[in-house]
Design an enzyme around this catalytic site. Structure first.
Site, short mmCIF file in Angstrom:
data_model
loop_
_atom_site.label_atom_id
_atom_site.label_comp_id
_atom_site.label_asym_id
_atom_site.label_seq_id
_atom_site.Cartn_x
_atom_site.Cartn_y
_atom_site.Cartn_z
N CYS A 27 0.81 -1.23 0.00
CA CYS A 27 0.00 0.00 0.00
C CYS A 27 0.84 1.28 0.00
CB CYS A 27 -0.96 -0.01 1.18
SG CYS A 27 -2.11 -1.40 1.14
N HIS A 42 -2.86 7.16 1.99
CA HIS A 42 -3.40 5.86 1.59
C HIS A 42 -4.73 5.65 2.31
CE1 HIS A 42 -4.12 1.65 1.21
NE2 HIS A 42 -3.69 1.36 2.42
N ASN A 50 -10.50 0.09 0.75
CA ASN A 50 -9.05 0.14 0.69
C ASN A 50 -8.63 -0.59 -0.59
OD1 ASN A 50 -6.30 -0.45 0.90
ND2 ASN A 50 -6.37 -0.86 3.09
#
Length: 327
Positions: free
Chosen positions: A123, A247, A278
């Site tokens: 990520c 993020h 996500n």
């Protein structure tokens, strides 16, 4: 003494020219997820802020999504695929027969002369790849770089895992990075902590497992310090930001970080996670595209499995002035 090797002339700086996304057709609400993990819509919203996420259909594989986002980004930047020097794909979920996705994306774009490679920093992949693109351009190794964050997280999660099933979505986000006379991508501040890699890992079947509370504590402790270092490296204060785009891991993590930085009401804080979940390495460019009406300096922060983390300040392009609408 041997003659020194020649080197290419580089560029003074680089900048993001365009942003575009691919969001899968199918939207999945919390009720569908909650039924599989003995939970509820209210519990999911309270825990992470997510209301819905996108799930890729069989015909929406990772390369297809990445190429679609990248093609729109090239059109928005007005860059011909033949002028692309490199295609970078940040991903942690590529499971195709090809060992890397980037050459397939380059081929789909018609960027036949471009170097192509995947970048695996989970990520944190997008800011890692953005720092790479910036260095390639400033060194003279590249003129235009297509950078895509693309994930099919549903391929690597257990839909009945109460710790991960509700968090993740699929999709892609892309930027085109090109040369500039001034700095449009600030210095990267990055690092890793392999001693904690067990907090986010694959099990024997290749399924992602996460120690949620521990990852939350790690992220909320590392992000504010990392963000301040990136601001200092770019020579800008938090008050000078137009946007904060971390993020999209958890809305609670974003809120803690924004509060710790003391961001004023004029700073747009990305909350794309609420309707997108996500999306791993795709989350920052997707969140950037969702702030299409915002220009100026934006602080990007990526963090995740590895554990890896990275941050930099960038100048957002004028997306509304482009010929296409991202997303």
């Amino acid at each position: 003494m041997a003659n020194p090797l020649q080197r290419r002339a580089g560029h003074p700086g680089s900048r993001i020219l365009s942003v575009a996304t691919y969001r899968p057709r199918t939207e999945v609400g919390n009720e569908t997820i909650a039924a599989l993990i003995d939970s509820s819509d209210e519990w999911i919203r309270r825990r992470c802020g997510i209301e819905s996420r996108r799930r890729a259909a069989p015909d929406e594989d990772l390369v297809t999504m990445a190429a679609a986002a990248a093609s729109k980004a090239l059109a928005g930047a007005g860059v011909d695929p033949h002028d692309v020097s490199a295609v970078l794909v940040a991903t942690m979920s590529h499971r195709g027969r090809a060992t890397t996705a980037a050459p397939l994306v380059a081929d789909a774009l018609g960027a036949t002369a471009a170097a192509a490679m995947d970048l695996g920093a989970a990520c944190a992949g997008f800011p890692y790849a953005l720092a790479t693109a910036d260095a390639l351009i400033r060194s003279g190794a590249a003129d235009y770089v297509v950078l895509v964050g693309a994930e099919r997280m549903t391929d690597i999660i257990d839909e009945r895992d109460r710790g991960t099933a509700f968090l993740f979505g699929d999709g892609a986000g892309a930027v085109v990075v090109g040369p500039a006379q001034t700095c449009g991508i600030g210095p990267v501040v990055w690092g890793s902590d392999g001693s904690r890699s067990e907090l986010l890992r694959y099990d024997e079947a290749g399924i992602l497992r996460m120690a949620g509370p521990e990852v939350f504590r790690w992220a909320t402790s590392v992000i504010p310090q990392l963000a301040r270092r990136a601001l200092d490296a770019a020579g800008i204060s938090a008050a000078g930001l137009a946007a904060f785009i971390p993020h999209q891991a958890n809305l609670r993590i974003t809120s803690v970080a924004a509060k710790a930085l003391g961001l004023g009401p004029h700073v747009r804080v990305a909350t794309d996670i609420t309707t997108n979940g996500n999306t791993g390495a795709a989350s920052i460019p997707q969140a950037m595209a969702a702030l299409a009406d915002t220009t100026g300096p934006a602080l990007l922060v990526g963090f995740g499995a590895g554990l890896s983390y990275a941050a930099q300040v960038v100048t957002l392009p004028d997306l509304l002035g482009m010929s296409h609408h991202p997303g």
